[in-house]
Design a protein around this motif. Structure first.
Motif, PDB file in Angstrom:
ATOM      1  N   ILE A   3      -0.896  43.796 -70.836  1.00 51.88           N
ATOM      2  CA  ILE A   3      -0.817  44.137 -72.252  1.00 51.88           C
ATOM      3  C   ILE A   3      -0.849  42.829 -73.027  1.00 51.88           C
ATOM      4  O   ILE A   3      -0.069  41.920 -72.732  1.00 51.88           O
ATOM      5  N   PRO A   4      -1.738  42.706 -74.041  1.00 45.65           N
ATOM      6  CA  PRO A   4      -1.746  41.477 -74.830  1.00 45.65           C
ATOM      7  C   PRO A   4      -0.353  41.204 -75.404  1.00 45.65           C
ATOM      8  O   PRO A   4       0.369  42.157 -75.771  1.00 45.65           O
ATOM      9  N   PRO A   5       0.032  39.932 -75.490  1.00 41.47           N
ATOM     10  CA  PRO A   5       1.384  39.603 -75.967  1.00 41.47           C
ATOM     11  C   PRO A   5       1.742  40.233 -77.313  1.00 41.47           C
ATOM     12  O   PRO A   5       2.863  40.703 -77.489  1.00 41.47           O
ATOM     13  N   TYR A   6       0.819  40.279 -78.244  1.00 42.44           N
ATOM     14  CA  TYR A   6       1.159  40.846 -79.550  1.00 42.44           C
ATOM     15  C   TYR A   6       1.386  42.352 -79.452  1.00 42.44           C
ATOM     16  O   TYR A   6       2.211  42.912 -80.167  1.00 42.44           O
ATOM     17  N   VAL A   7       0.682  43.038 -78.535  1.00 46.07           N
ATOM     18  CA  VAL A   7       0.906  44.474 -78.345  1.00 46.07           C
ATOM     19  C   VAL A   7       2.258  44.684 -77.664  1.00 46.07           C
ATOM     20  O   VAL A   7       3.016  45.593 -78.033  1.00 46.07           O
ATOM     21  N   ALA A   8       2.581  43.827 -76.691  1.00 46.06           N
ATOM     22  CA  ALA A   8       3.891  43.914 -76.038  1.00 46.06           C
ATOM     23  C   ALA A   8       5.006  43.734 -77.070  1.00 46.06           C
ATOM     24  O   ALA A   8       6.026  44.441 -77.033  1.00 46.06           O
ATOM     25  N   HIS A   9       4.805  42.811 -78.016  1.00 43.05           N
ATOM     26  CA  HIS A   9       5.797  42.596 -79.079  1.00 43.05           C
ATOM     27  C   HIS A   9       5.934  43.854 -79.947  1.00 43.05           C
ATOM     28  O   HIS A   9       7.056  44.293 -80.253  1.00 43.05           O
ATOM     29  N   LEU A  10       4.806  44.444 -80.331  1.00 39.24           N
ATOM     30  CA  LEU A  10       4.860  45.678 -81.119  1.00 39.24           C
ATOM     31  C   LEU A  10       5.559  46.789 -80.341  1.00 39.24           C
ATOM     32  O   LEU A  10       6.387  47.526 -80.892  1.00 39.24           O
ATOM     33  N   ARG A  11       5.242  46.892 -79.059  1.00 37.81           N
ATOM     34  CA  ARG A  11       5.856  47.933 -78.228  1.00 37.81           C
ATOM     35  C   ARG A  11       7.365  47.743 -78.139  1.00 37.81           C
ATOM     36  O   ARG A  11       8.112  48.725 -78.049  1.00 37.81           O
ATOM     37  N   SER A  12       7.841  46.480 -78.194  1.00 35.31           N
ATOM     38  CA  SER A  12       9.289  46.246 -78.145  1.00 35.31           C
ATOM     39  C   SER A  12       9.977  46.828 -79.380  1.00 35.31           C
ATOM     40  O   SER A  12      11.166  47.109 -79.352  1.00 35.31           O
ATOM     41  N   MET A  13       9.212  47.021 -80.447  1.00 35.45           N
ATOM     42  CA  MET A  13       9.781  47.574 -81.673  1.00 35.45           C
ATOM     43  C   MET A  13       9.542  49.072 -81.816  1.00 35.45           C
ATOM     44  O   MET A  13      10.390  49.774 -82.355  1.00 35.45           O
ATOM     45  N   VAL A  14       8.380  49.568 -81.363  1.00 40.09           N
ATOM     46  CA  VAL A  14       8.045  50.975 -81.588  1.00 40.09           C
ATOM     47  C   VAL A  14       8.063  51.808 -80.316  1.00 40.09           C
ATOM     48  O   VAL A  14       7.822  53.018 -80.372  1.00 40.09           O
TER      49      VAL A  14
END
Length: 160
Positions: A3-14
């Motif tokens: 998972i691209p890092p920015y998507v992983a970051h978004l997933r940590s929130m949503v």
């Protein structure tokens, strides 16, 4: 699938909630030995499906650059984008891990420049050239994307 890092970051929130993301499909074509065109396909490691190369556009990245990058990363092939042939929104996709996503797909007709197909990362387990009249089993959507690239329409196809 990484998972691209920015998507992983978004997933940590949503969490697994629906994300809307820009994506690409790179339909890479080359002349085959018998004179008929062949298409580059990869076998996805997450679900075992054969598809053209697909990927998520990184923040600030132009979609045509994503197409070239993803082809090299996933299939170890150098390709060149010839043109955009189709822009469409996918339905909601439920990934094998349960994440929900929907993509604004940019389908590009690409030409092979160099390289022999092989998995370049852990997103695919196989890669190869297939004659257009001998495609493996795959979703109708991917068949339609290949057909749009082969047809090479004068105007970009919009929508489904």
């Amino acid at each position: 699938m990484p998972i691209p890092p920015y998507v992983a970051h978004l997933r940590s929130m949503v969490g697994r909630e629906l994300l809307w993301m820009p994506g690409v499909t790179a339909v890479v074509l080359r002349p085959g030995a018998a004179g008929a065109d062949e298409v580059l396909l990869v076998k996805r490691s997450d679900n075992g499906a054969w598809t053209p190369v697909t990927g998520i556009v990184d923040p600030g990245e132009h979609p045509h650059v994503t197409a070239v990058r993803e082809v090299e990363e996933e299939a170890s092939v150098v390709a060149e984008v010839e043109r955009l042939v189709w822009v469409s929104a996918t339905g909601v996709v439920t990934h094998t891990n349960g994440d929900l996503a929907q993509y604004l797909d940019h389908t590009f007709r690409c030409r092979w420049v160099s390289g022999s197909p092989r998995p370049g990362d852990d997103e695919s387990t196989d890669a190869g050239w297939f004659p257009l009249d001998g495609l493996p089993e795959m979703s109708q959507l991917h068949r339609d994307r290949i057909a749009a690239a082969v047809d090479n329409p004068g105007d970009v196809r919009l929508g489904r």
